[in-house]
Design a protein around this motif. Structure first.
Motif, PDB file in Angstrom:
ATOM      1  N   ALA A   1       0.794  -1.198  -0.092  1.00 44.11           N
ATOM      2  CA  ALA A   1      -0.024  -0.040  -0.067  1.00 44.11           C
ATOM      3  C   ALA A   1       0.876   1.452   0.089  1.00 44.11           C
ATOM      4  CB  ALA A   1      -1.052   0.126   1.132  1.00 44.11           C
ATOM      5  N   SER A   2       1.992   1.198   0.632  1.00 47.67           N
ATOM      6  CA  SER A   2       3.028   2.314   0.705  1.00 47.67           C
ATOM      7  C   SER A   2       3.551   2.755  -0.756  1.00 47.67           C
ATOM      8  CB  SER A   2       4.232   1.857   1.557  1.00 47.67           C
ATOM      9  OG  SER A   2       4.974   0.797   0.869  1.00 47.67           O
ATOM     10  N   GLY A   3       3.326   1.804  -1.696  1.00 51.27           N
ATOM     11  CA  GLY A   3       3.850   2.007  -3.029  1.00 51.27           C
ATOM     12  C   GLY A   3       5.133   1.127  -3.357  1.00 51.27           C
ATOM     13  N   ASN A   4       5.805   0.712  -2.091  1.00 52.39           N
ATOM     14  CA  ASN A   4       6.990  -0.047  -2.162  1.00 52.39           C
ATOM     15  C   ASN A   4       6.733  -1.549  -2.976  1.00 52.39           C
ATOM     16  OD1 ASN A   4       8.380   2.051  -0.951  1.00 52.39           O
ATOM     17  ND2 ASN A   4       8.214   0.939   1.056  1.00 52.39           N
ATOM     18  N   VAL A   5       7.931  -1.822  -3.513  1.00 49.64           N
ATOM     19  CA  VAL A   5       7.669  -3.300  -4.220  1.00 49.64           C
ATOM     20  C   VAL A   5       8.705  -4.045  -3.753  1.00 49.64           C
ATOM     21  CG1 VAL A   5       7.862  -4.449  -6.677  1.00 49.64           C
ATOM     22  CG2 VAL A   5       6.254  -2.393  -6.238  1.00 49.64           C
ATOM     23  N   TYR A   6       8.551  -5.188  -3.226  1.00 51.80           N
ATOM     24  CA  TYR A   6       9.486  -6.125  -2.994  1.00 51.80           C
ATOM     25  C   TYR A   6       9.422  -7.592  -4.056  1.00 51.80           C
ATOM     26  CZ  TYR A   6       9.337  -3.704   1.449  1.00 51.80           C
ATOM     27  OH  TYR A   6       9.407  -2.765   2.362  1.00 51.80           O
ATOM     28  N   ARG A   7      10.699  -7.648  -4.402  1.00 43.32           N
ATOM     29  CA  ARG A   7      10.799  -8.779  -4.964  1.00 43.32           C
ATOM     30  C   ARG A   7      11.904 -10.060  -4.595  1.00 43.32           C
ATOM     31  NH1 ARG A   7      10.113  -8.167 -10.839  1.00 43.32           N
ATOM     32  NH2 ARG A   7       9.007  -6.372 -11.184  1.00 43.32           N
ATOM     33  N   ALA A   8      11.614 -11.142  -4.980  1.00 42.33           N
ATOM     34  CA  ALA A   8      12.485 -12.360  -4.624  1.00 42.33           C
ATOM     35  C   ALA A   8      11.913 -13.383  -5.182  1.00 42.33           C
ATOM     36  CB  ALA A   8      11.908 -12.599  -2.967  1.00 42.33           C
ATOM     37  N   LYS A   9      12.856 -14.327  -4.933  1.00 46.83           N
ATOM     38  CA  LYS A   9      12.685 -15.769  -5.881  1.00 46.83           C
ATOM     39  C   LYS A   9      11.604 -16.754  -5.126  1.00 46.83           C
ATOM     40  CE  LYS A   9      15.641 -14.864  -8.716  1.00 46.83           C
ATOM     41  NZ  LYS A   9      14.611 -13.926  -9.775  1.00 46.83           N
ATOM     42  N   ALA A  10      11.306 -16.035  -3.881  1.00 44.10           N
ATOM     43  CA  ALA A  10      10.044 -17.047  -3.343  1.00 44.10           C
ATOM     44  C   ALA A  10       9.484 -16.003  -2.365  1.00 44.10           C
ATOM     45  CB  ALA A  10      10.629 -18.342  -2.587  1.00 44.10           C
TER      46      ALA A  10
END
Ligand code: NAP
Length: 318
Positions: free
Chosen positions: A99-108
């Motif tokens: 909701a903050s606009g932050n995006v988290y990327r990971a492999k799992a």
């Protein structure tokens, strides 16, 4: 400003299952983040006393939640206060948009989002929410000191939290739609032995009434006789189960008839790299003990999954 951050493993939800997954992921030297919108600890953070977690004969839920959090952080888990709006796949990446606009990327990604309380769905419930209707005894019980409190349900939560509420209430009336509880026998025995707990069997709540300040009484109905009556109470705490919080995943995950996520023995959903642990997944029992077990399995399985992806890439390069 919104940021994009990259990790090995994202854990959505900071209850016992999520934090234990985080501990194992961090101990495997994976860069792991746990995204939690509220308090680390999940449901136990808002539970009175816990006495069935091995090694802790009696501990406040909030204290146990804090211990889980501190333990995982000590080994390197990062915790961010974020509300995850969507989880989706982008090629091999598993992505959490917040909701903050932050995006988290990971492999799992490990989904550990538990559930939310089921509402009674009767008139007055929404209107008096926060003014005598509450789903959290530990948060709100003290507001109703020396008053009569109604609790609805016959499971572990209703009977345990009903007994807890006698610390504040002059009397707790547990209203159950049948004449037999489904709560564990030890929890039942404690309630039956408590002189401040009364039971209203075969009874449902039809309406919640109040004034401009708080709840004043309930309309109840005996389901066997059909008889309706008014029950004066200062507050009502429905504990009639919960819905899994699983509807934020864009990919089509397999669920059972009640919406709980289906996983295999590795806690993996039908989408590779997406795991589910604790109360959000289809379970036989919903306890802290099996949530942490799930977290352990999911973290180890996610670590192996990432290793295999890395091996595949190394072979391609070689
Ligand atoms: P639950 O076990 O599903 O019990 C829900 C209760 O609410 C049942 O007694 C059910 O009646 C009643 N109910 C359901 N819908 C209703 C409605 N529309 N109107 C009136 N009553 C209704 O839910 P829970 O107690 O929240 O527990 C959820 C899970 O967490 C369980 O697996 C439980 O074991 C676990 N838990 C464990 C502990 C502990 O071990 N200390 C504490 C809390 C929760 P029927 O019995 O007629 O179906």
């Amino acid at each position: 400003m919104a940021e994009e951050k990259t990790y090995d493993i994202i854990i959505v939800g900071g209850g016992p299952g999520g934090l234990c997954a985080g501990l194992y992921a961090a101990r495997a030297r994976r860069k792991a983040v746990c995204l939690e919108k509220y308090l680390p600890g999940g449901q136990i953070a808002i539970t009175g006393e816990v006495e069935d977690y091995l090694g802790f004969e009696l501990i406040q839920g909030a204290e146990l939640g804090q211990k889980f959090r501190d333990h995982a952080v000590k080994f390197g888990l990062e915790i961010e206060m974020e509300e995850v709006e969507e989880v989706y796949c982008d090629g091999e990446d598993r992505v959490a948009r917040c909701a903050s606009g932050n995006v988290y990327r990971a492999k799992a990604v490990i989904l550990a989002t538990g559930g939310s309380p089921v509402k009674l769905g009767v008139p007055g419930e929404q209107e008096f929410s926060g003014r005598g209707v509450s789903y959290c005894a530990i948060c709100d019980g003290a507001f109703f000191k020396d008053q009569v409190i109604a609790v609805v349900g016959g499971g572990d939560a209703a009977v345990e939290e009903g007994t807890f509420l006698t610390k504040f209430a002059s009397k707790v009336i547990i209203i159950h739609r049948r004449d037999e509880l489904r709560a564990q026998k030890i929890i039942q025995a404690r309630a039956f032995d408590n002189p401040k707990v009364e039971f209203l069997w075969d009874t449902v709540v039809e309406e919640i009434h109040g004034n401009d300040k708080q709840v004043t009484h309930l309309t109840i109905k005996n389901v066997k006789t059909g008889e309706r009556s008014e029950l004066p109470v200062g507050a009502i705490f429905p504990y009639i189960g919960f819905h899994p919080n699983a509807n934020y995943v864009r990919e089509k995950l397999e669920v059972d008839a009640e919406g709980y996520l289906i996983t295999n023995y590795k806690m993996e959903t039908n989408v590779p790299g997406i795991y589910a642990v604790g109360d959000v997944r289809q379970q036989f029992v919903r306890q802290v003990t099996n949530a942490v077990g799930d977290g352990t399995v999911a973290a180890v399985a996610a670590e192996k999954y990432i290793e295999e992806l890395e091996d595949k890439h190394a072979q391609r390069v070689g």
